[in-house]
Write a protein that holds these residues in place. Structure first.
Motif, PDB file in Angstrom:
ATOM      1  N   UNK A  72      -1.576  -2.180   4.552  1.00 56.57           N
ATOM      2  CA  UNK A  72      -2.805  -2.279   5.328  1.00 56.57           C
ATOM      3  C   UNK A  72      -2.583  -2.958   6.666  1.00 56.57           C
ATOM      4  N   UNK A  73      -1.506  -3.702   6.817  1.00 59.43           N
ATOM      5  CA  UNK A  73      -1.236  -4.376   8.087  1.00 59.43           C
ATOM      6  C   UNK A  73      -0.643  -3.446   9.132  1.00 59.43           C
ATOM      7  N   UNK A  74      -0.266  -2.233   8.739  1.00 58.82           N
ATOM      8  CA  UNK A  74       0.301  -1.267   9.690  1.00 58.82           C
ATOM      9  C   UNK A  74      -0.846  -0.635  10.482  1.00 58.82           C
ATOM     10  N   UNK A  75      -0.827  -0.774  11.758  1.00 52.98           N
ATOM     11  CA  UNK A  75      -1.911  -0.304  12.612  1.00 52.98           C
ATOM     12  C   UNK A  75      -1.634   1.079  13.202  1.00 52.98           C
ATOM     13  N   UNK A  76      -0.382   1.446  13.391  1.00 51.77           N
ATOM     14  CA  UNK A  76      -0.042   2.738  13.980  1.00 51.77           C
ATOM     15  C   UNK A  76       0.984   3.450  13.105  1.00 51.77           C
ATOM     16  N   UNK A  77       0.846   4.763  13.016  1.00 56.73           N
ATOM     17  CA  UNK A  77       1.785   5.549  12.208  1.00 56.73           C
ATOM     18  C   UNK A  77       1.813   6.974  12.725  1.00 56.73           C
ATOM     19  N   UNK A  78       2.972   7.578  12.645  1.00 59.73           N
ATOM     20  CA  UNK A  78       3.118   8.981  13.017  1.00 59.73           C
ATOM     21  C   UNK A  78       4.477   9.478  12.498  1.00 59.73           C
ATOM     22  N   UNK A  79       4.488  10.284  11.453  1.00 58.95           N
ATOM     23  CA  UNK A  79       3.348  10.816  10.694  1.00 58.95           C
ATOM     24  C   UNK A  79       2.792   9.778   9.716  1.00 58.95           C
ATOM     25  N   UNK A  80       1.569  10.037   9.261  1.00 59.27           N
ATOM     26  CA  UNK A  80       0.870   9.050   8.424  1.00 59.27           C
ATOM     27  C   UNK A  80       0.718   9.485   6.967  1.00 59.27           C
ATOM     28  N   UNK A  81       1.274  10.640   6.606  1.00 61.32           N
ATOM     29  CA  UNK A  81       1.071  11.122   5.234  1.00 61.32           C
ATOM     30  C   UNK A  81       1.683  10.180   4.209  1.00 61.32           C
ATOM     31  N   UNK A  82       2.910   9.721   4.466  1.00 60.57           N
ATOM     32  CA  UNK A  82       3.550   8.806   3.518  1.00 60.57           C
ATOM     33  C   UNK A  82       2.816   7.495   3.398  1.00 60.57           C
ATOM     34  N   UNK A  83       2.284   6.991   4.504  1.00 61.28           N
ATOM     35  CA  UNK A  83       1.538   5.731   4.472  1.00 61.28           C
ATOM     36  C   UNK A  83       0.252   5.890   3.683  1.00 61.28           C
ATOM     37  N   UNK A  84      -0.464   6.985   3.926  1.00 63.34           N
ATOM     38  CA  UNK A  84      -1.729   7.202   3.219  1.00 63.34           C
ATOM     39  C   UNK A  84      -1.500   7.372   1.714  1.00 63.34           C
ATOM     40  N   UNK A  85      -0.449   8.081   1.360  1.00 63.40           N
ATOM     41  CA  UNK A  85      -0.155   8.284  -0.063  1.00 63.40           C
ATOM     42  C   UNK A  85       0.219   6.968  -0.736  1.00 63.40           C
ATOM     43  N   UNK A  86       1.023   6.172  -0.075  1.00 66.84           N
ATOM     44  CA  UNK A  86       1.392   4.872  -0.636  1.00 66.84           C
ATOM     45  C   UNK A  86       0.167   3.967  -0.747  1.00 66.84           C
ATOM     46  N   UNK A  87      -0.704   4.018   0.223  1.00 64.46           N
ATOM     47  CA  UNK A  87      -1.932   3.217   0.180  1.00 64.46           C
ATOM     48  C   UNK A  87      -2.807   3.613  -1.003  1.00 64.46           C
ATOM     49  N   UNK A  88      -2.938   4.916  -1.225  1.00 66.40           N
ATOM     50  CA  UNK A  88      -3.748   5.392  -2.352  1.00 66.40           C
ATOM     51  C   UNK A  88      -3.141   4.974  -3.686  1.00 66.40           C
ATOM     52  N   UNK A  89      -1.828   5.114  -3.830  1.00 64.18           N
ATOM     53  CA  UNK A  89      -1.164   4.770  -5.093  1.00 64.18           C
ATOM     54  C   UNK A  89      -1.266   3.275  -5.376  1.00 64.18           C
ATOM     55  N   UNK A  90      -0.995   2.453  -4.399  1.00 65.73           N
ATOM     56  CA  UNK A  90      -1.039   1.000  -4.609  1.00 65.73           C
ATOM     57  C   UNK A  90      -2.453   0.522  -4.915  1.00 65.73           C
ATOM     58  N   UNK A  91      -3.445   1.082  -4.218  1.00 72.51           N
ATOM     59  CA  UNK A  91      -4.833   0.686  -4.473  1.00 72.51           C
ATOM     60  C   UNK A  91      -5.284   1.128  -5.863  1.00 72.51           C
TER      61      UNK A  91
END
Length: 211
Positions: A73-92
């Motif tokens: 959640x502390x990451x403010x910028x990403x490109x591409x963001x698919x891996x970040x979004x997937x990791x965020x969903x799994x951890x939450x």
């Protein structure tokens, strides 16, 4: 008119009669212990579970999933963001489900819902969490910008994967043990029922009494 002795005797008889009637009355005052009352007052913390293997594993899973979620959640910028979004969903998701199970087990709330196979539920949760945490960590490790938050999230993701894997192995053992106990209990009940039915067949006097 009655004198004082007669009144005293009458009062004694009345008090005795009232005591006898009170003792024989079905409407006796009850003092229910507070620990046996239902509701929020009946909740208790199962310290034995928290100190045991499963309790410690659950606590570690919640802490690791929470830390991984905070890092991502502390990451403010990403490109591409698919891996970040997937990791965020799994951890939450892992944090919410595992936290709910930890709350149920630590407060012994699962014993109030015996219709659910909680050993199997824990096994499914730990198995799915292990699989998805591993995939999310691998994807985030491949698609990141080498920032500190991303590297920390990947590290905590793999740590959570390892802890969930250990919990899955323990859950498999507990599920097999409970299945064996249930099958042995059913077989013993079946044998007892067969024995009782044979006794009724071979003892006609029992049939006559039942008739």
């Amino acid at each position: 008119m009655r004198n004082g002795d007669d009144l005293e005797g009458f009062d004694g008889e009345a008090s005795s009669a009232s005591m006898i009637s009170a003792a024989s009355s079905p409407y006796q005052p009850t003092t229910e212990p507070v620990s046996q009352r239902r509701g929020l007052g009946g909740l208790r913390c199962d310290l034995d579970y928290l100190r045991g293997t499963l309790g410690r594993l659950k606590l570690a899973e919640v802490l690791l999933a929470l830390t991984a979620f905070i890092c991502i959640e502390t990451i403010m910028e990403c490109s591409p963001c698919e891996g970040l979004y997937f990791f965020e969903f799994v951890s939450c998701s892992a944090l919410v489900v595992t936290g709910a199970l930890l709350l149920l087990f630590s407060l012994s709330l699962h014993t109030r819902i015996p219709q659910i196979n909680w050993n199997l539920t824990d096994l499914v949760n730990t198995g799915l969490s292990t699989f998805f945490f591993f995939i999310a960590s691998v994807v985030l490790a491949a698609l990141n910008h080498k920032t500190g938050a991303e590297i920390a999230a990947v590290v905590f993701g793999f740590l959570a994967t390892a802890v969930y894997a250990v919990n899955a192995l323990v859950a498999v053992q507990r599920w097999r043990l409970s299945s064996r106990q249930q099958s042995s209990r059913q077989s013993s009940d079946y044998i007892r029922a067969r024995t009782e039915s044979r006794e009724v067949v071979h003892r006609p006097e029992i049939q006559r009494l039942d008739a």
